[in-house]
Scaffold this active site. Structure first.
Site, short mmCIF file in Angstrom:
data_model
loop_
_atom_site.label_atom_id
_atom_site.label_comp_id
_atom_site.label_asym_id
_atom_site.label_seq_id
_atom_site.Cartn_x
_atom_site.Cartn_y
_atom_site.Cartn_z
N CYS A 227 0.82 -1.21 0.00
CA CYS A 227 0.00 0.00 0.00
C CYS A 227 0.86 1.27 0.00
O CYS A 227 0.39 2.35 -0.31
CB CYS A 227 -0.97 0.00 1.17
SG CYS A 227 -0.18 -0.37 2.71
N HIS B 141 18.96 -0.20 -0.80
CA HIS B 141 17.55 0.19 -0.74
C HIS B 141 16.67 -1.01 -0.40
O HIS B 141 15.83 -0.94 0.50
CB HIS B 141 17.13 0.82 -2.07
CG HIS B 141 15.67 1.18 -2.09
ND1 HIS B 141 15.16 2.24 -1.37
CD2 HIS B 141 14.61 0.61 -2.72
CE1 HIS B 141 13.86 2.29 -1.55
NE2 HIS B 141 13.49 1.32 -2.37
#
Lengths: 261, 354
Positions: free
Chosen positions: B43, B91
């Site tokens: 989300c 990352h």
């Protein structure tokens, strides 16, 4: 040679103390195998020390205050290793190690290792009485440790200031039942030790007997107190800590008096 | 092979943009022709991880993620970030460890990353390069979780209350809970308690029908509002959230109820404003009262602690990035040797064989 073993043993317990303190300061207080490993190694070295001493003396090595303190530290480590992992109270090691470290450091630094002149003839009842009483003290020491853990946690819950250690402590009901089990175990051994003291065939110094009975009454009051009056677990934990502090002072007094007599 | 990732997240793009670029396996099928491609969507983020023989521009990836096939405006492209090689690994390791999440230290992202990897592996999207990258990311995330306190504690009032109850009693199975007030907040906390194994649930409310409805939903028991205090003799947890304007629980009415339960703690969660439980109740032996402010304060402390742990987590991640970089350099050198010796073997086959 035997003192060197004890020094290495004390260093093992110190390592466990340092590790716990560093973890606590860094706020990453976790159960670790390192602590248990260090306590186990310290215990093995303690056992080797007591074995050598016992062999040299030809009897259980509790002939002076130095040996008494080491034997007490050994019983604390022994009972911790028996009950700690079994009752999932492995964090208790972080509280036990400082106690053992202090006892052994004091034993090593204080001039209390008075050498015995000549071999003391073995006396089975006397050795049973002394060793069983000291193991009982070990159980009381760990009950005291559980009491401290209970009080620390209870205080944090009441004040709502939850530090890192709070999340690692066992739940209050578990600590309470561990405390009770240790108290009953210690009390049973202490009672056996007290009774066996009358069969040693040695003259019974009234100070020693009186003090021993006072300690017995104190622990009986702690154990039966909650049944007779509504004593809360917090009070029981506090009494547990106070009783052990008092018992340790009395133990020292008994040895001190006996030594100077 | 070029290793890189590109995408957008809650920090670089609003939810409307994330919705527009919420690509799926179908939309990125075209990219897969270029090499290994993996899509991670949650989300809060939409990211593509890829190891390809030729460089894929970010605009091409953005186009592939576009759900409606429209052209990507330059303004929209600015929301995309792109990391290559070591930066890409760093990352991903941060994402899998929860360091890049909206709520630092949340653990749900670990499962989502794992699922994305498994799907890509099953569909052939992830090959040798991405396999190494993601396996390393999972190792790094696990180490961050076990070696630091970044995931410790709860950060919402309801979950803090449940966590405290669990901490206090050890195991919530078999514990008795009384809910005072059948509002929405009670229901949420009750759901969390039930999920931890609480089976004896009692609900009371001024409107009996509402109490019965909530009790039924959780397989509990409705208690008449006039007699709820008597239940305090038996319960372990009292959850209070009524709209009462005065204190419903006071030391005077609670003390007689708990007189004979000295060895059993009573945990009171008061999430009502104004409070249902008088603060003096916390002074009673064996009673632990937490109101909304104290629960919020613990949640804030936890969040603060998690932030303090970021440096330790970053250090672990740096080690893994360095290791991964070395591993990839060796892998690249081996691939180069094979390419020199056997130029007839296609690059993708060489990589998979190595």
């Amino acid at each position: 040679m035997d003192r060197q073993l004890l020094i290495f043993s004390t260093l093992c317990f110190l390592a466990a103390v340092v590790r716990s303190s560093v973890a606590l300061r860094a706020r990453v207080f976790r159960r670790s195998r390192f602590n248990f490993g260090m306590i186990l190694l310290g215990f093995l070295l303690q056992s080797a020390f007591l074995g050598l001493r016992g062999h040299a003396l030809g009897r259980c090595p509790i002939t002076n205050l130095f040996e008494v303190l080491v034997f007490l530290a050994w019983s604390i480590a022994l009972i911790y290793m028996v009950i700690g992992p079994a009752y999932r109270l492995s964090l208790m090691g972080s509280f036990t190690a400082p106690l053992v470290f202090l006892l052994q450091s004091f034993a090593l630094l204080a001039p209390i290792d008075a050498p015995r002149t000549g071999r003391v003839p073995p006396n089975a009842w006397l050795e049973f009485h002394a060793s069983i009483s000291l193991i009982a003290y070990g159980a009381f020491a760990l009950a005291c440790v559980a009491g401290v853990m209970y009080l620390v946690q209870e205080r944090q819950l009441k004040t709502r200031e939850l530090h890192s250690i709070f999340y690692q402590l066992p739940p209050l009901p578990n600590l309470f039942s561990a405390m009770l089990r240790l108290l009953w175990f210690g009390f049973a051994l202490y009672s056996a030790g007290l009774i066996s003291g009358f069969f040693t065939g040695e003259p019974l110094p009234w100070t020693k007997v009186t003090l021993a009975i006072v300690i017995w009454i104190a622990y009986a009051a702690i154990l039966f107190g909650p049944r007779l009056c509504s004593m809360s677990p917090r009070h029981l934990a506090a009494f547990c800590v106070a009783a052990f502090a008092a018992a340790l002072s009395l133990l020292w007094s008994i040895e001190f008096v006996a030594h100077h007599a | 092979m070029k290793l890189f990732c590109a995408g957008l997240n809650h920090r670089t793009a609003p939810i409307e943009a994330r919705e527009r670029f919420a690509g799926h396996a179908g939309t990125i099928a075209r990219l897969r022709e270029q090499g290994e491609v993996l899509l991670l969507t949650t989300c809060n983020r939409v990211e593509v991880y890829a190891a390809t023989a030729r460089e894929l521009p970010t605009s091409e990836i953005a186009q592939a993620l576009q759900l409606h096939g429209d052209d990507v405006a330059p303004g929209e492209l600015a929301a995309f970030y792109r990391y290559e090689n070591d930066q890409c690994a760093r990352h991903l390791f941060r994402v899998a460890s929860g360091l890049d999440s909206m709520v630092v230290g949340e653990t749900e992202i670990f499962g989502q990353t794992k699922r994305a990897y498994e799907q890509a592996r099953a569909s052939g999207g992830a090959g040798a390069f991405l396999h190494r990258l993601f396996q390393r990311a999972f190792r790094a995330a696990k180490q961050v979780r076990t070696k630091t306190e970044i995931t410790r504690g709860s950060i919402s009032v309801g979950s803090v209350a449940v966590e405290l109850a669990e901490k206090l009693f050890g195991d919530l199975r078999g514990r008795k809970v009384l809910v005072l007030g059948a509002g929405e907040t009670s229901e949420k906390t009750l759901r969390a308690l039930a999920s931890r194994g609480v089976s004896d649930l009692r609900v009371t409310n001024r409107t009996a029908a509402r109490a019965e409805e909530l009790a039924q939903r959780f397989d509990g028991m409705a208690v008449p509002f006039t007699g709820w205090l008597e239940h305090c003799r038996e319960i372990d947890i009292l959850l209070s959230s009524t709209a009462a304007e005065t204190h419903l629980v006071t030391p005077e009415n609670l003390a007689p109820m708990i007189r004979h339960r000295v060895d059993r703690p009573l945990f009171i969660i008061d999430i009502a404003v104004p409070r249902d439980v008088a603060p003096e109740v916390n002074g009673l032996e064996g009673v632990y009262l937490y109101d909304i402010d104290s629960l919020q304060s613990i949640a804030d402390d936890t969040l603060q602690l998690r932030r303090q742990q970021i440096a330790a987590a970053e250090a672990i991640i740096n080690e893994h990035v360095a290791d991964f970089s070395r591993q990839m350099a060796q892998f690249g050198a081996r691939e180069q040797r094979v390419a020199t010796l056997h130029p007839e073997i296609p690059a993708t086959l060489r990589v998979s064989e190595l």
